[in-house]
Scaffold this active site. Structure first.
Site, short mmCIF file in Angstrom:
data_model
loop_
_atom_site.label_atom_id
_atom_site.label_comp_id
_atom_site.label_asym_id
_atom_site.label_seq_id
_atom_site.Cartn_x
_atom_site.Cartn_y
_atom_site.Cartn_z
N SER A 1 0.85 -1.24 -0.21
CA SER A 1 -0.19 0.06 -0.12
C SER A 1 1.02 1.22 -0.03
O SER A 1 1.56 1.47 0.99
CB SER A 1 -0.90 0.07 1.18
OG SER A 1 -1.63 1.48 1.38
N HIS B 1 -1.50 -1.21 -4.23
CA HIS B 1 -2.62 -0.97 -3.37
C HIS B 1 -2.56 0.79 -3.26
O HIS B 1 -1.75 1.13 -2.81
CB HIS B 1 -2.79 -1.49 -2.05
CG HIS B 1 -4.13 -1.33 -1.46
ND1 HIS B 1 -5.06 -2.30 -1.65
CD2 HIS B 1 -4.35 -0.43 -0.24
CE1 HIS B 1 -6.24 -1.57 -0.98
NE2 HIS B 1 -5.77 -0.54 -0.11
N ASP C 1 -4.74 4.01 -1.72
CA ASP C 1 -5.49 4.18 -0.96
C ASP C 1 -6.25 5.68 -1.26
O ASP C 1 -5.37 6.66 -0.95
CB ASP C 1 -5.11 4.05 0.48
CG ASP C 1 -5.02 2.82 1.06
OD1 ASP C 1 -6.05 2.21 0.76
OD2 ASP C 1 -3.91 2.20 1.43
N MET D 1 -8.58 8.75 -0.38
CA MET D 1 -9.31 9.19 0.88
C MET D 1 -9.80 10.50 0.35
O MET D 1 -9.13 11.26 -0.05
CB MET D 1 -8.63 9.04 1.97
CG MET D 1 -8.08 7.70 2.35
SD MET D 1 -7.36 7.52 4.03
CE MET D 1 -6.36 6.13 3.72
N HIS E 1 -8.47 1.44 -4.00
CA HIS E 1 -9.30 1.35 -2.59
C HIS E 1 -10.13 2.75 -2.31
O HIS E 1 -9.30 3.73 -2.08
CB HIS E 1 -8.62 0.74 -1.48
CG HIS E 1 -9.40 0.85 -0.33
ND1 HIS E 1 -8.88 0.46 1.06
CD2 HIS E 1 -10.75 0.81 -0.10
CE1 HIS E 1 -9.71 0.58 1.86
NE2 HIS E 1 -10.87 0.65 1.45
N MET F 1 -11.86 5.30 -0.50
CA MET F 1 -12.79 5.46 0.60
C MET F 1 -12.96 7.05 0.47
O MET F 1 -12.67 7.88 1.18
CB MET F 1 -11.70 5.42 1.78
CG MET F 1 -11.25 4.08 2.22
SD MET F 1 -9.62 3.97 3.12
CE MET F 1 -8.57 3.85 1.62
N MET G 1 -11.66 -5.26 5.41
CA MET G 1 -10.73 -4.22 6.21
C MET G 1 -10.37 -4.91 7.63
O MET G 1 -11.29 -5.27 8.35
CB MET G 1 -11.37 -2.99 6.66
CG MET G 1 -11.74 -2.24 5.33
SD MET G 1 -10.17 -1.84 4.52
CE MET G 1 -9.18 -0.96 5.49
N ASP H 1 -6.68 -6.23 4.42
CA ASP H 1 -6.17 -4.72 4.31
C ASP H 1 -6.15 -4.20 5.78
O ASP H 1 -7.12 -3.85 6.41
CB ASP H 1 -7.02 -3.75 3.42
CG ASP H 1 -6.43 -2.44 3.42
OD1 ASP H 1 -5.21 -2.05 3.69
OD2 ASP H 1 -7.21 -1.54 2.54
C1 DX5 Z 1 -6.28 1.96 5.63
C2 DX5 Z 1 -5.73 1.62 4.20
C3 DX5 Z 1 -4.69 0.35 4.14
C4 DX5 Z 1 -3.46 1.05 4.79
C5 DX5 Z 1 -3.08 -0.15 5.56
O1 DX5 Z 1 -7.32 2.90 5.45
O2 DX5 Z 1 -6.99 1.12 3.48
O3 DX5 Z 1 -4.72 0.27 2.78
O4 DX5 Z 1 -2.69 1.44 3.70
O5 DX5 Z 1 -1.77 0.34 6.02
P1 DX5 Z 1 -1.00 -0.75 7.27
O6 DX5 Z 1 -0.49 -1.94 6.35
O7 DX5 Z 1 -0.12 0.15 7.82
O8 DX5 Z 1 -1.96 -1.14 8.28
ZN ZN Z 2 -6.40 0.46 1.69
#
Ligand code: DX5
Ligand code: ZN
Length: 219
Positions: free
Chosen positions: A6, A30, A32, A34, A63, A65, A133, A171
């Protein structure tokens, strides 16, 4: 077992370099996304995906969010995303699935830790990827929530019973300690951010996580 580093925990000012450092152990990347609304944090969007696309052939696993993914799916597809994953907590995801299919995106559905498997079960025949998650979405570096494993098992059982092609991704909080349980529960793809990019040697860290998931020591 596939590994998806990620980039949330990468250095955004040196993103290409960080991707290069882990690509030998990355099956997907991956991403993320947001929006500061669905989750309080604010990260990256289609322009960064477009820059990544120019730099790497890795599968870009986005992903989302965000409160209103429908308005950005075109932009993600145009930017070169391979797949997008939307949160079931937003309500009926079917119109989003239709849009993703029409855009040629792989279709992913994700559930938060407090969301029961029953919420995603009705859609299992319509998706390519179920993301479970194992932390509350929003930040990297949180502790793994073991109850997520029950949902991975439930998904695995349903997928196997119906002979579906759906991949199960987990994740949050994945590291050498938690990867074995995630793999044993039936996850196909492990996402790991901080355990990879906060290590002095991200490639070696990725290799250790993969080996732990396989129940062996790194070669
Ligand atoms: C959190 C993300 C994850 C995040 C995981 O909202 O969706 O993908 O990067 O990070 P770690 O591996 O540090 O928990
Ligand atoms: Zn994620």
């Amino acid at each position: 077992m596939k590994l998806a580093p990620s980039i949330l925990s990468a250095d955004f000012a040196r993103l290409a370099d960080d991707v290069d450092r882990v690509k030998a152990e990355a099956d997907l990347l991956h991403v993320d996304v947001m929006d500061g609304h669905f989750v309080p944090n604010l990260t990256i969007g289609p322009p960064v995906v477009a820059s990544l696309r120019k730099h790497t052939d890795l599968h870009l696993d986005c992903h989302l969010m965000i409160d209103n993914p429908g308005v950005l799916l075109d932009d993600f597809a145009e930017a070169g995303a391979d797949g997008c994953t939307v949160h079931v907590e937003l309500g009926d995801p079917r119109p989003l699935f239709d849009k993703m299919r029409a855009l040629g995106l792989r279709v992913g559905l994700v559930c938060n830790p407090e969301t029961p498997f029953d919420a995603v079960a009705p859609y299992m025949d319509e998706i390519d990827l179920l993301l479970v998650m194992s932390v509350h979405p929003g930040w990297g570096g949180q502790a793994f929530i073991p109850a997520a494993l029950d949902k991975v098992r439930a998904a695995r059982d349903l997928i196997d019973a119906r002979g579906l092609q759906v991949e199960v991704e987990i994740d949050g909080g994945i590291n050498v300690e938690t990867a074995p349980a995630a793999a044993a529960a039936g996850a196909d793809i492990l996402v790991a951010g901080s355990a990879i990019f906060h290590d002095d040697d991200p490639l070696a860290a990725a290799r250790r996580i993969r080996a732990a998931a396989a129940g062996s020591s790194p070669a």
